[in-house]
Each structure stands twice: as structure tokens, then as C-alpha cells.
Design an enzyme around this catalytic site. Structure first.
Site, PDB file in Angstrom:
ATOM      1  N   ASP A 129      31.937  51.081  39.674  1.00 30.29           N
ATOM      2  CA  ASP A 129      32.627  50.283  40.676  1.00 30.29           C
ATOM      3  C   ASP A 129      32.331  50.892  42.039  1.00 30.29           C
ATOM      4  O   ASP A 129      31.856  52.029  42.140  1.00 30.29           O
ATOM      5  CB  ASP A 129      34.135  50.277  40.408  1.00 30.29           C
ATOM      6  CG  ASP A 129      34.911  49.423  41.401  1.00 30.29           C
ATOM      7  OD1 ASP A 129      34.675  48.206  41.432  1.00 30.29           O
ATOM      8  OD2 ASP A 129      35.731  49.968  42.150  1.00 30.29           O
ATOM      9  N   SER A 130      32.650  50.151  43.086  1.00 30.64           N
ATOM     10  CA  SER A 130      32.431  50.661  44.437  1.00 30.64           C
ATOM     11  C   SER A 130      33.378  51.805  44.782  1.00 30.64           C
ATOM     12  O   SER A 130      33.113  52.566  45.709  1.00 30.64           O
ATOM     13  CB  SER A 130      32.612  49.535  45.459  1.00 30.64           C
ATOM     14  OG  SER A 130      33.929  49.026  45.405  1.00 30.64           O
TER      15      SER A 130
ATOM     16  N   CYS B 225      33.342  45.665  38.785  1.00 23.93           N
ATOM     17  CA  CYS B 225      33.371  45.378  40.224  1.00 23.93           C
ATOM     18  C   CYS B 225      33.013  43.910  40.384  1.00 23.93           C
ATOM     19  O   CYS B 225      31.903  43.502  40.016  1.00 23.93           O
ATOM     20  CB  CYS B 225      32.361  46.267  40.948  1.00 23.93           C
ATOM     21  SG  CYS B 225      32.180  45.934  42.718  1.00 23.93           S
TER      22      CYS B 225
ATOM     23  N   GLU C 160      43.493  51.351  48.027  1.00 23.71           N
ATOM     24  CA  GLU C 160      42.847  52.657  48.168  1.00 23.71           C
ATOM     25  C   GLU C 160      43.706  53.627  48.982  1.00 23.71           C
ATOM     26  O   GLU C 160      43.578  54.843  48.842  1.00 23.71           O
ATOM     27  CB  GLU C 160      41.471  52.497  48.829  1.00 23.71           C
ATOM     28  CG  GLU C 160      40.447  51.736  47.992  1.00 23.71           C
ATOM     29  CD  GLU C 160      39.686  52.625  47.035  1.00 23.71           C
ATOM     30  OE1 GLU C 160      39.785  53.866  47.161  1.00 23.71           O
ATOM     31  OE2 GLU C 160      38.991  52.084  46.159  1.00 23.71           O
TER      32      GLU C 160
ATOM     33  N   CYS D 149      38.866  41.048  41.759  1.00 20.31           N
ATOM     34  CA  CYS D 149      38.496  42.410  42.136  1.00 20.31           C
ATOM     35  C   CYS D 149      39.371  43.335  41.300  1.00 20.31           C
ATOM     36  O   CYS D 149      40.574  43.090  41.163  1.00 20.31           O
ATOM     37  CB  CYS D 149      38.732  42.639  43.633  1.00 20.31           C
ATOM     38  SG  CYS D 149      38.497  44.353  44.170  1.00 20.31           S
TER      39      CYS D 149
ATOM     40  N   HIS E 109      40.580  46.118  41.862  1.00 24.81           N
ATOM     41  CA  HIS E 109      41.680  46.772  42.578  1.00 24.81           C
ATOM     42  C   HIS E 109      42.980  45.959  42.475  1.00 24.81           C
ATOM     43  O   HIS E 109      44.071  46.514  42.525  1.00 24.81           O
ATOM     44  CB  HIS E 109      41.350  46.920  44.070  1.00 24.81           C
ATOM     45  CG  HIS E 109      40.385  48.002  44.397  1.00 24.81           C
ATOM     46  ND1 HIS E 109      39.054  47.922  44.099  1.00 24.81           N
ATOM     47  CD2 HIS E 109      40.565  49.194  45.023  1.00 24.81           C
ATOM     48  CE1 HIS E 109      38.450  49.022  44.535  1.00 24.81           C
ATOM     49  NE2 HIS E 109      39.341  49.806  45.096  1.00 24.81           N
TER      50      HIS E 109
END
Length: 270
Positions: A10-11, A73, A152, A186, A188
Site C-alpha cells: 500500500d502507499s 491500495c 494517517e 481506499c 484507510h
């Protein structure tokens, strides 16, 4: 049967939601995770930059002798060409196909919402998959670029006022479209699913792309006879492209485990 690890990338930290699901679904599997924390987020990058980053991420995981690749991702899953992934030396799965199939099965009125990074939404990847499903679906897509930095930076509490305000701004137009299913495009986004659900209402089914990706990986591994032998001891090791210390709290937050180790990788060497 195959004792090699599953490679997940993932990023940044969002793909850890898929790791959590894999750990629950396949406790005997080893997992190697790479988070490109030095170049996060991918969602604001050009398609050519995302493709280059993804190729490096994959090259690193292949150097770890993984048996399967999961792009946890939505941005990468949207951008990577099918001919590239088909030519990889190990099987590949992305969260976009998995989440699209789950949404097509879940919707009752055919009105499906999609939220994701700017790059994911620009790519039209979910619309393409859902329209190809030939179900007469109407797809309403919305870029939510602030969600990744919120997660994040730890704004994940269910009652966080900052996250709640941004969620209302992003999501109320989708609610107005009458969608009954919303793809969290996503990995996240499941960390702020309570805030998203509060805006959308209880009648809207949320599709967790990370969980659906993990379920797809389990199916593919079983079909290809690549599951670890029964009784194997699973575990995970983590690699990042920035300082490991900043990543360790995310493992506890996303995976719910205090495991590791976390090692920094010079990803530009791949």
C-alpha cells in the site's frame, strides 16, 4: 500447499486493514507487508508516477519470495494495467475488483456510491467494473482526498469533530443520490467507518475494500492450492520506505497486534 508468504502493499498504513483481515481469515499464513510511507499519498500523484511506484513495490516483495501479491491500495488497483499484472510471476489481486463484486451483490436498488482518493476516482475504475457486471447499476463517485491524511494523523475516534465535519461535506451529496451501498474505495477508510456510517445512515451498506481484497486472496490461494499447510504458524513482518518508528503505532491501530519487526527499505533500489 505453499509455505511462502503473501505479499501485501500500500502507499502507507491503510493496507494494514487488509493485513488485519488476512490474519483473521488465514491465521496460518505468513505475510510480508510493504508500506511506501516515504511517498504517501499516492492518490494525488499522476498515473505514470503511481505505476512506477507500484512496480518498485512489487519488485521489492518479489525479492522476498512471496507466493501471492495483494494490492491493498485502491489507487494502485485502479491504475495498474491488466496486461502488467497478468505477466507477473505470481498471482495478483487488487481491492477494486473484489470490492466491485461485493457491491454488485449487496445493492438492492442498483445505486452504488464510491469514495476514494482523487486518482482512484479520476480513473473511473469502479464504474468500469460495475458497468461491465451488466447489472444496470448507477454509480456515484466522490473523491475524498482529506480522509487519508486524517487517518494517517490519528483522527479516527468515532466522535472526532474534525472527521465528522469533513465526512458530512463529502458524503451528504452521495446520500442525496439515494445510494444503498457505498464502497470504501481506499483501505484507510474503514478506520473512520463509524463517521461515514453516521452520515450515510443505517440503510446504506458499507463495502470494506480491504476485507473484500482479503476474501478474494483467500479464494484465489485455495483455488491455486497455495495455502500454507494445516497447522502452520503465521505471522507478519513489515517494511516501510521511511522511519520505522513512526509506523509501529499504526500496526497496533490497524492490525490490533503488537508484532513486527518493521524495517526500512531503500525502495528506489528496486
Amino acid at each position: 500447499m505453499d509455505e511462502r508468504a503473501i505479499g501485501v502493499f500500500d502507499s502507507g498504513a491503510g493496507g494494514l486493514t487488509a493485513v488485519r483481515q488476512l490474519r483473521q481469515l488465514l491465521p496460518g499464513e505468513k505475510i510480508v507487508y510493504f508500506g511506501d510511507t516515504g511517498r504517501v499519498p499516492y492518490g494525488t500523484r499522476s498515473p505514470s508516477a503511481i505505476f512506477q511506484y507500484a512496480k518498485q513495490d512489487i519488485a521489492f516483495l518479489l525479492s522476498k519470495n512471496v507466493k501471492f501479491l495483494l494490492a491493498a491500495c485502491g489507487t494502485v488497483s485502479s491504475i495498474l494495467p491488466a496486461d502488467y499484472t497478468a505477466a507477473l510471476p505470481v498471482p495478483f489481486a487488487g481491492v477494486v475488483d473484489a470490492a466491485s463484486a461485493a457491491a454488485a451483490a449487496a445493492t438492492k436498488n442498483g445505486r452504488i456510491g464510491v469514495i476514494g482518493t482523487s486518482a482512484t476516482i479520476r480513473s473511473g475504475s469502479y464504474e468500469k467494473r460495475l458497468h461491465n457486471a451488466d447489472g444496470g447499476f448507477q454509480v456515484f463517485a466522490k473523491a475524498c482526498p482529506m480522509f487519508v491524511p486524517l487517518v494517517e494523523n490519528g483522527y479516527v475516534a468515532p466522535d472526532d469533530p474534525v472527521t465528522a465535519a469533513i465526512a458530512r461535506q463529502y458524503l451528504e451529496p452521495l446520500r442525496g443520490e439515494g445510494v444503498d451501498t457505498l464502497i470504501l474505495g481506499c483501505t484507510h477508510y474503514p478506520l473512520i467507518a463509524p463517521a461515514i456510517a453516521k452520515v450515510m445512515g443505517p440503510e446504506v451498506t458499507l463495502i470494506d475494500a480491504g476485507r473484500e481484497g482479503a476474501l478474494l486472496a483467500r479464494r484465489r490461494l485455495s483455488e491455486l492450492d497455495l495455502l500454507a499447510p494445516e497447522g502452520s504458524e503465521g505471522g507478519a513482518e513489515y517494511f516501510v520506505s521511511d522511519e520505522p518508528a513512526g509506523f509501529e503505532p499504526f500496526i497496533r491501530l490497524f492490525v490490533g497486534a503488537n508484532d513486527g519487526p518493521v524495517t526500512r527499505v531503500a525502495i528506489d533500489n528496486y
